[in-house]
Scaffold this motif. Structure first.
Motif, short mmCIF file in Angstrom:
data_model
loop_
_atom_site.label_atom_id
_atom_site.label_comp_id
_atom_site.label_asym_id
_atom_site.label_seq_id
_atom_site.Cartn_x
_atom_site.Cartn_y
_atom_site.Cartn_z
N SER A 1 0.83 -1.21 0.00
CA SER A 1 0.00 0.00 0.00
C SER A 1 0.86 1.26 0.00
CB SER A 1 -0.93 0.00 1.22
OG SER A 1 -1.86 -1.03 1.12
N ALA B 1 2.46 1.54 -3.48
CA ALA B 1 1.46 1.85 -4.51
C ALA B 1 1.30 3.36 -4.69
CB ALA B 1 0.11 1.23 -4.15
N MET C 1 -5.24 -0.48 -4.37
CA MET C 1 -3.83 -0.12 -4.54
C MET C 1 -3.61 0.45 -5.94
SD MET C 1 -1.65 -3.13 -2.77
CE MET C 1 -2.26 -3.91 -1.28
#
Length: 132
Positions: free
Chosen positions: A93, A96, A123
């Motif tokens: 995360s 991303a 994400m």
């Protein structure tokens, strides 16, 4: 897996990737000023999620790095499961949001739970699924 991916990128696309593990990152850090980000040292790298996930020492550097492309292979392993996010999921995360392009690869079907799929989709696009 990392070695295979590195060879494929080199052989098929002539993209050389420098493999980074903990010892190579420490080696880079020894060569550069303390305020320099070791993840900016090489132009194209390949690194295991497992190398990065446990080390709080890398977090600040990861939060301050920007990449053109991040590829996460075996992406099903970074999906959110249940109410707690795994270290892999938290790292994915974070990453991303630190690149222009995120590519997630997997040949493994998801676990059938909407939350897992939603976490991967979010994400890629944080507005894709409003309610996991």
């Amino acid at each position: 897996m990392m070695t295979q991916f590195q060879k494929e990128m080199s052989n098929r696309f002539t993209i050389p990737l420098v493999p980074l593990d903990s010892s190579r990152i420490q080696s880079v850090r020894a060569k550069i000023p303390t305020n320099y980000n070791p993840f900016s040292y090489y132009d194209k790298t390949i690194i295991s999620v497992d190398t990065l996930k446990n080390d709080l020492e890398y977090r600040t550097h990861l939060e301050n790095a920007w990449w053109d492309i991040i590829v996460i292979d075996e992406a099903h392993n970074v999906a959110k499961r249940g109410y707690r996010s795994s270290q892999r999921s938290k790292l994915a995360s974070l990453l991303a949001n630190r690149s222009d392009t995120l590519i997630m690869l997997t040949a493994t079907p998801h676990d059938g739970k909407g939350q897992s799929v939603a976490s991967l989709m979010n994400m890629l696009d944080p507005t894709a699924i409003a309610d996991e």
